[in-house]
Design a protein around this motif. Structure first.
Motif, PDB file in Angstrom:
ATOM      1  N   UNK A   1      38.762  63.386  52.473  1.00  0.00           N
ATOM      2  CA  UNK A   1      39.482  62.347  53.193  1.00  0.00           C
ATOM      3  C   UNK A   1      40.188  61.453  52.177  1.00  0.00           C
ATOM      4  N   UNK A   2      41.013  60.561  52.680  1.00  0.00           N
ATOM      5  CA  UNK A   2      41.814  59.713  51.822  1.00  0.00           C
ATOM      6  C   UNK A   2      40.950  58.915  50.845  1.00  0.00           C
ATOM      7  N   UNK A   3      41.257  59.056  49.552  1.00  0.00           N
ATOM      8  CA  UNK A   3      40.521  58.299  48.541  1.00  0.00           C
ATOM      9  C   UNK A   3      40.723  56.811  48.730  1.00  0.00           C
ATOM     10  N   UNK A   4      41.839  56.430  49.309  1.00  0.00           N
ATOM     11  CA  UNK A   4      42.121  55.009  49.529  1.00  0.00           C
ATOM     12  C   UNK A   4      41.126  54.365  50.485  1.00  0.00           C
ATOM     13  N   UNK A   5      40.419  55.186  51.261  1.00  0.00           N
ATOM     14  CA  UNK A   5      39.438  54.653  52.215  1.00  0.00           C
ATOM     15  C   UNK A   5      38.027  54.621  51.623  1.00  0.00           C
ATOM     16  N   UNK A   6      37.882  55.062  50.390  1.00  0.00           N
ATOM     17  CA  UNK A   6      36.583  55.100  49.719  1.00  0.00           C
ATOM     18  C   UNK A   6      36.479  53.909  48.770  1.00  0.00           C
ATOM     19  N   UNK A   7      35.422  53.142  48.896  1.00  0.00           N
ATOM     20  CA  UNK A   7      35.297  51.908  48.127  1.00  0.00           C
ATOM     21  C   UNK A   7      35.244  52.143  46.627  1.00  0.00           C
ATOM     22  N   UNK A   8      34.467  53.099  46.224  1.00  0.00           N
ATOM     23  CA  UNK A   8      34.305  53.335  44.803  1.00  0.00           C
ATOM     24  C   UNK A   8      33.893  54.775  44.577  1.00  0.00           C
ATOM     25  N   UNK A   9      34.417  55.348  43.498  1.00  0.00           N
ATOM     26  CA  UNK A   9      34.056  56.718  43.166  1.00  0.00           C
ATOM     27  C   UNK A   9      33.587  56.775  41.721  1.00  0.00           C
ATOM     28  N   UNK A  10      32.896  57.855  41.408  1.00  0.00           N
ATOM     29  CA  UNK A  10      32.394  57.946  40.050  1.00  0.00           C
ATOM     30  C   UNK A  10      32.147  59.361  39.599  1.00  0.00           C
ATOM     31  N   UNK A  11      31.912  59.486  38.327  1.00  0.00           N
ATOM     32  CA  UNK A  11      31.505  60.749  37.710  1.00  0.00           C
ATOM     33  C   UNK A  11      30.148  60.523  37.036  1.00  0.00           C
ATOM     34  N   UNK A  12      29.250  61.464  37.266  1.00  0.00           N
ATOM     35  CA  UNK A  12      27.945  61.461  36.624  1.00  0.00           C
ATOM     36  C   UNK A  12      27.794  62.767  35.845  1.00  0.00           C
ATOM     37  N   UNK A  13      26.794  62.783  34.991  1.00  0.00           N
ATOM     38  CA  UNK A  13      26.439  64.035  34.348  1.00  0.00           C
ATOM     39  C   UNK A  13      24.924  64.118  34.215  1.00  0.00           C
ATOM     40  N   UNK A  14      24.463  65.357  34.131  1.00  0.00           N
ATOM     41  CA  UNK A  14      23.037  65.586  33.919  1.00  0.00           C
ATOM     42  C   UNK A  14      22.872  66.797  33.035  1.00  0.00           C
TER      43      UNK A  14
ATOM     44  N   UNK B   1      38.007  50.653  44.193  1.00  0.00           N
ATOM     45  CA  UNK B   1      39.237  50.819  44.962  1.00  0.00           C
ATOM     46  C   UNK B   1      40.366  49.925  44.448  1.00  0.00           C
ATOM     47  N   UNK B   2      40.010  48.854  43.700  1.00  0.00           N
ATOM     48  CA  UNK B   2      41.053  47.980  43.144  1.00  0.00           C
ATOM     49  C   UNK B   2      41.584  48.510  41.812  1.00  0.00           C
ATOM     50  N   UNK B   3      41.062  49.647  41.383  1.00  0.00           N
ATOM     51  CA  UNK B   3      41.546  50.278  40.166  1.00  0.00           C
ATOM     52  C   UNK B   3      40.749  49.965  38.921  1.00  0.00           C
TER      53      UNK B   3
END
Length: 122
Positions: free
Chosen positions: A26-39, A53-55
């Motif tokens: 779905x639209x990334x603009x509707x997602x508050x925050x995204x991230x990358x993790x690693x393990x 979402x504010x960049x």
């Protein structure tokens, strides 16, 4: 709900670069925050990049200056550009959505992709 699919992992020599992609359903603009993790095997999962979402973006000291998170809002894609890779960057990398931090739990996310393997050879 959002489904996430990562791609772009692979094997690279130390000092090289990789760019990971994460396609959102779905639209990334509707997602508050995204991230990358690693393990890495035998290690705890760690966040390597978070983007609000504010960049604004956050990176831990271990990757700051080497990793950059960005988005393509038209294609609903989240990217992780990784430069000057080190053998200790070897891990499974996961894209996540609705990411937040708390003093009790640290970094958490509500939605996860299946992961893409990054292997850095010395």
């Amino acid at each position: 709900q959002v489904q996430l699919v990562e791609s772009g992992g692979g094997v690279v020599q130390a000092g090289g670069s990789l760019k990971l992609s994460c396609a959102a359903s779905r639209s990334i603009s509707t997602i508050n925050s995204m991230g990358w993790y690693r393990q890495a095997p035998g290690k705890k999962r760690e966040l390597v990049a978070a983007r609000s979402s504010d960049g604004s973006a956050y990176y831990p000291a271990s990757v700051k200056g080497r990793f950059t998170v960005s988005v393509d809002t038209v294609g609903n894609l989240l990217y992780l550009q990784m430069n000057n890779l080190k053998p200790e960057d070897t891990a499974m990398y996961y894209c996540a959505a609705e990411t937040s931090w708390s003093s009790d739990s640290g970094w958490e996310s509500d939605y996860w992709g299946q992961g893409t393997q990054v292997t850095v050879s010395s």
